[in-house]
Design a protein around this motif. Structure first.
Motif, PDB file in Angstrom:
ATOM      1  N   PRO A  44       5.575 -15.754 -10.125  1.00 23.12           N
ATOM      2  CA  PRO A  44       6.997 -16.102 -10.026  1.00 23.12           C
ATOM      3  C   PRO A  44       7.791 -15.019  -9.309  1.00 23.12           C
ATOM      4  O   PRO A  44       7.285 -13.905  -9.076  1.00 23.12           O
ATOM      5  CB  PRO A  44       7.422 -16.223 -11.497  1.00 23.12           C
ATOM      6  N   SER A  45       9.032 -15.311  -8.990  1.00 24.23           N
ATOM      7  CA  SER A  45       9.911 -14.317  -8.360  1.00 24.23           C
ATOM      8  C   SER A  45      10.021 -13.096  -9.254  1.00 24.23           C
ATOM      9  O   SER A  45      10.144 -13.200 -10.475  1.00 24.23           O
ATOM     10  CB  SER A  45      11.302 -14.924  -8.135  1.00 24.23           C
ATOM     11  N   GLY A  46       9.967 -11.914  -8.626  1.00 25.50           N
ATOM     12  CA  GLY A  46      10.105 -10.672  -9.370  1.00 25.50           C
ATOM     13  C   GLY A  46       8.843 -10.172 -10.029  1.00 25.50           C
ATOM     14  O   GLY A  46       8.888  -9.205 -10.800  1.00 25.50           O
ATOM     15  N   CYS A  47       7.685 -10.789  -9.714  1.00 21.44           N
ATOM     16  CA  CYS A  47       6.443 -10.392 -10.390  1.00 21.44           C
ATOM     17  C   CYS A  47       5.775  -9.188  -9.728  1.00 21.44           C
ATOM     18  O   CYS A  47       4.838  -8.623 -10.282  1.00 21.44           O
ATOM     19  CB  CYS A  47       5.459 -11.565 -10.446  1.00 21.44           C
ATOM     20  N   GLY A  48       6.215  -8.792  -8.524  1.00 17.00           N
ATOM     21  CA  GLY A  48       5.655  -7.634  -7.841  1.00 17.00           C
ATOM     22  C   GLY A  48       4.783  -7.957  -6.644  1.00 17.00           C
ATOM     23  O   GLY A  48       4.307  -7.065  -5.947  1.00 17.00           O
ATOM     24  N   LYS A  49       4.584  -9.246  -6.355  1.00 15.09           N
ATOM     25  CA  LYS A  49       3.661  -9.610  -5.276  1.00 15.09           C
ATOM     26  C   LYS A  49       4.177  -9.154  -3.906  1.00 15.09           C
ATOM     27  O   LYS A  49       3.392  -8.648  -3.088  1.00 15.09           O
ATOM     28  CB  LYS A  49       3.397 -11.119  -5.285  1.00 15.09           C
ATOM     29  N   THR A  50       5.470  -9.310  -3.647  1.00 13.34           N
ATOM     30  CA  THR A  50       6.015  -8.874  -2.354  1.00 13.34           C
ATOM     31  C   THR A  50       6.059  -7.350  -2.267  1.00 13.34           C
ATOM     32  O   THR A  50       5.839  -6.770  -1.195  1.00 13.34           O
ATOM     33  CB  THR A  50       7.408  -9.473  -2.127  1.00 13.34           C
ATOM     34  N   THR A  51       6.304  -6.689  -3.386  1.00 16.46           N
ATOM     35  CA  THR A  51       6.270  -5.216  -3.403  1.00 16.46           C
ATOM     36  C   THR A  51       4.896  -4.717  -2.996  1.00 16.46           C
ATOM     37  O   THR A  51       4.768  -3.782  -2.184  1.00 16.46           O
ATOM     38  CB  THR A  51       6.637  -4.690  -4.799  1.00 16.46           C
ATOM     39  N   LEU A  52       3.844  -5.336  -3.540  1.00 17.72           N
ATOM     40  CA  LEU A  52       2.481  -4.939  -3.174  1.00 17.72           C
ATOM     41  C   LEU A  52       2.218  -5.214  -1.697  1.00 17.72           C
ATOM     42  O   LEU A  52       1.621  -4.383  -0.998  1.00 17.72           O
ATOM     43  CB  LEU A  52       1.475  -5.686  -4.042  1.00 17.72           C
ATOM     44  N   VAL A 213      -3.262 -13.584  -9.757  1.00 17.63           N
ATOM     45  CA  VAL A 213      -2.059 -14.048 -10.461  1.00 17.63           C
ATOM     46  C   VAL A 213      -1.355 -12.830 -11.040  1.00 17.63           C
ATOM     47  O   VAL A 213      -1.970 -12.007 -11.736  1.00 17.63           O
ATOM     48  CB  VAL A 213      -2.408 -15.042 -11.583  1.00 17.63           C
ATOM     49  N   MET A 214      -0.050 -12.715 -10.761  1.00 15.98           N
ATOM     50  CA  MET A 214       0.730 -11.564 -11.194  1.00 15.98           C
ATOM     51  C   MET A 214       1.910 -12.002 -12.057  1.00 15.98           C
ATOM     52  O   MET A 214       2.435 -13.110 -11.903  1.00 15.98           O
ATOM     53  CB  MET A 214       1.225 -10.769  -9.981  1.00 15.98           C
ATOM     54  N   SER A 215       2.320 -11.114 -12.930  1.00 17.19           N
ATOM     55  CA  SER A 215       3.510 -11.341 -13.756  1.00 17.19           C
ATOM     56  C   SER A 215       4.062  -9.998 -14.187  1.00 17.19           C
ATOM     57  O   SER A 215       3.301  -9.110 -14.605  1.00 17.19           O
ATOM     58  CB  SER A 215       3.166 -12.189 -14.986  1.00 17.19           C
ATOM     59  N   ALA A 216       5.388  -9.846 -14.071  1.00 18.99           N
ATOM     60  CA  ALA A 216       6.086  -8.639 -14.536  1.00 18.99           C
ATOM     61  C   ALA A 216       5.442  -7.356 -14.013  1.00 18.99           C
ATOM     62  O   ALA A 216       5.300  -6.375 -14.740  1.00 18.99           O
ATOM     63  CB  ALA A 216       6.139  -8.622 -16.067  1.00 18.99           C
ATOM     64  N   GLY A 217       5.037  -7.366 -12.743  1.00 15.14           N
ATOM     65  CA  GLY A 217       4.488  -6.181 -12.109  1.00 15.14           C
ATOM     66  C   GLY A 217       3.035  -5.896 -12.400  1.00 15.14           C
ATOM     67  O   GLY A 217       2.486  -4.910 -11.926  1.00 15.14           O
ATOM     68  N   ARG A 218       2.390  -6.759 -13.174  1.00 17.37           N
ATOM     69  CA  ARG A 218       1.001  -6.523 -13.563  1.00 17.37           C
ATOM     70  C   ARG A 218       0.086  -7.601 -13.006  1.00 17.37           C
ATOM     71  O   ARG A 218       0.496  -8.742 -12.794  1.00 17.37           O
ATOM     72  CB  ARG A 218       0.872  -6.464 -15.087  1.00 17.37           C
TER      73      ARG A 218
END
Length: 355
Positions: A44-52, A213-218
């Motif tokens: 979801p949005s804000g999960c950290g995928k774009t940051t990575l 699959v990512m959530s909350a930066g993890r």
């Protein structure tokens, strides 16, 4: 690091701000992405995928950890020194330049010879099937065609890794599906590593060799689409990937007991204790009420989807259950609302989730 890995993140962490305003965007993520695979970061949005993704591109520097490319540490290298290109959600085409000029812009800025630029641009336009549009301006193209131009521009310098940050989200459904096929064709034809970011689980399932699959930066789970869909590790993954029914159960010795003491076979290796059980709607079978049924339910509404209907059932304890019902395969329409029916599950379909 194995030689087949193109990209590796080692304990990557990204923190914005400090003190009470600190935001952890990426929390100790370690992942290896193989050469030549279509790899998707999903969440979801804000999960950290774009940051990575931005760390791999060089637009963000990790607060801690490393980013490696073909075994070489590139954590501190600027974007222009990485053999990596990015296709963004916004196509960012130059409106005053032609398609050909847009695709060749990066090569010209790198000082490549004119003949080489022409040859490379021609090949890139051929890859995305836009040769006849070479002299048009971006405003003369459809959304799908503009997306192809952005792809051609990113592919022209022959990157070792192509990063795609939700590039299809601005397209309508039909164009999006066409571009999914186009992206997969390009990746297979070129054999380079594609790292794709999306929040759309259907895109991830249909295009990817593997999904994270990512959530909350993890990072929660990495596996093939089939593994992620059929064997989710926890409730978040099961709920995010496709539709899922959840039931509480007590697991002992390869059997889960749910409400009313009904016993359901599960994987013998499943952890014992009280856990959440998951079963996909396509694995819920509607049968006549009676001794051959595991559960008894009352039929609620049936939502028609063309190829099948989603039948909403109410169990005796009040819990809801959804079954995917195919009229043609079942030999008739779904049972009417209010009908009492039996319910069984396909063998091996009930999964025990980690808490």
């Amino acid at each position: 690091m194995a030689i087949e890995d193109a990209i590796e993140a080692r304990s990557a962490r990204k923190v914005y701000g400090s003190g009470p305003k600190e935001v952890v965007a990426l929390d100790d993520v370690s992942i290896a992405i193989r050469k030549g695979e279509f790899f998707t970061l999903l969440g979801p949005s804000g999960c950290g995928k774009t940051t990575l993704l931005r760390m791999i591109a060089g637009f963000e520097t990790p607060t801690a950890g490393q980013i490696l490319l073909n075994g070489r540490d590139i954590t501190e290298e600027p974007p222009n020194r990485r053999p990596v290109n990015t296709v963004f959600q916004s196509y960012a085409l130059f409106p005053h330049l032609t398609v050909r000029e847009n695709v060749g812009f990066g090569l010209v800025m790198r000082g490549r010879p004119s003949a080489e630029v022409t040859q490379t641009v021609d090949r890139a336009l051929s890859l995305v099937r836009l040769e006849e549009m070479a002299d048009r301006k971006p405003q003369q193209l459809s959304g799908g065609q503009q997306q192809r131009v952005a792809l051609a521009r990113a592919l022209a310098p022959s990157p070792e890794v192509l990063l795609l940050d939700e590039p299809l989200s601005a397209l309508d459904l039909k164009l999006r599906k066409e571009m999914q096929s186009e992206l997969k064709r390009l990746q297979l034809e070129l054999g380079i590593t594609f790292i794709f970011v999306t929040h759309d689980q259907e895109e991830a399932l249909t295009m990817s060799d593997r999904i994270a699959v990512m959530s909350a930066g993890r990072l929660l789970q990495v596996g093939s689409p089939r593994e992620i869909y059929n064997h989710p590790v926890n409730r978040f993954v099961a709920d995010f990937i496709g539709e899922t029914n959840f039931l509480p159960g007590e697991v002992r010795g390869g059997v889960a007991k749910i409400a009313g003491g009904v016993a359901i076979p599960v994987d013998a290796a499943a952890p014992e204790g009280r856990h959440t059980l998951a079963v996909r709607p396509e694995h819920v079978r509607i049968v006549p009420a009676g001794p051959d049924a595991l559960l008894t339910a009352t039929v609620g509404e049936a939502v028609y989807f063309g190829t099948d209907s989603h039948v909403h059932l109410r169990l005796a304890d009040g819990a809801g259950l959804v079954a995917r019902y195919q009229a043609e395969a079942a030999g008739g329409d779904a049972p009417p609302v209010g009908t009492e029916v039996g319910v069984t599950f396909a063998p091996g379909a009930v999964q025990v989730l980690e808490d």
